[in-house]
Design an enzyme around this catalytic site. Structure first.
Site, PDB file in Angstrom:
ATOM      1  N   CYS A 147       0.560  -1.207  -0.077  1.00 14.90           N
ATOM      2  CA  CYS A 147       0.166  -0.285   0.182  1.00 14.90           C
ATOM      3  C   CYS A 147       0.906   1.272  -0.405  1.00 14.90           C
ATOM      4  O   CYS A 147       1.502   1.611  -1.057  1.00 14.90           O
ATOM      5  CB  CYS A 147      -0.482  -0.123   1.104  1.00 14.90           C
ATOM      6  N   HIS A 167      -0.118   1.911  -3.675  1.00 12.43           N
ATOM      7  CA  HIS A 167      -1.379   2.305  -3.566  1.00 12.43           C
ATOM      8  C   HIS A 167      -1.479   3.797  -4.589  1.00 12.43           C
ATOM      9  O   HIS A 167      -0.267   4.179  -4.293  1.00 12.43           O
ATOM     10  CB  HIS A 167      -1.895   2.683  -2.426  1.00 12.43           C
TER      11      HIS A 167
END
Length: 182
Positions: A103, A123
């Site tokens: 992420c 991310h």
């Protein structure tokens, strides 16, 4: 026995931290969660408080086979600005040990100049921070000893990739069968 450390900072993403803990323990790894603060209780971005097994400043974590950096906001930012985390990430990279980051946590690599030029995913909210890397729009990317995951929805894929690096296919098949994945 394979040894894994999962770093927990205030605001970590629950599923990104605990899915690797679950999968790797099922495989037989000695997995320890590690608070980067002086408190063993760490609260996730989802407001779930977890008691870490260890406190970073009180332990030497250089004996691990894998260091896992979960994302979550502001967890990944807290990891990135902690000098002890930075020193540990640099040590694992220098010693050619596995580092997993998912992420927003690949930004911790960037903050510390680790893995420059390597293929990564992350991310989309931090993609612009990864300009010195070869960004791949994929769920999970491995480049040598660095494994990155795109986000929370792919936590299981990320965890299974980490397990694949540390354990035999027989172990993985047994774990996947037990989890009803095969």
């Amino acid at each position: 026995m394979k040894k894994v450390y999962v770093l927990l900072a205030e605001g970590f993403e629950l599923i990104e931290a605990l899915t690797p803990v679950d999968v790797l323990r099922r495989c037989g790894a000695d997995v320890k969660t590690v608070s980067i603060s002086e408190n063993s209780f760490v609260t996730s971005a989802q407001k779930v408080t977890v008691k870490a097994d260890l406190i970073l400043k009180e332990n030497n974590l250089t004996d691990g086979d894998l260091l896992v950096l979960p994302g979550g906001y502001p967890g990944y930012e807290n990891l990135g600005k902690d000098s002890n985390v930075g020193d540990l990430v640099k040590y694992y990279a220098k010693e050619n040990k596995y580092i997993g980051a998912i992420c927003g946590a690949p930004s911790v690599l960037a903050c510390n100049g680790v893995g420059i030029g390597k293929a990564v995913t992350c991310h989309t909210s931090i993609k612009d921070a990864m300009t010195k890397y070869n960004y791949q729009n994929k769920d999970v990317v491995q480049d040598d000893k660095i494994v990155t995951g795109i986000g929370a929805g792919h936590s299981l894929d990320f965890a299974l990739k980490l397990a694949e690096l540390l354990f035999t296919e027989d172990v993985l098949t047994k774990v996947k069968t037990g989890m009803e994945l095969l």
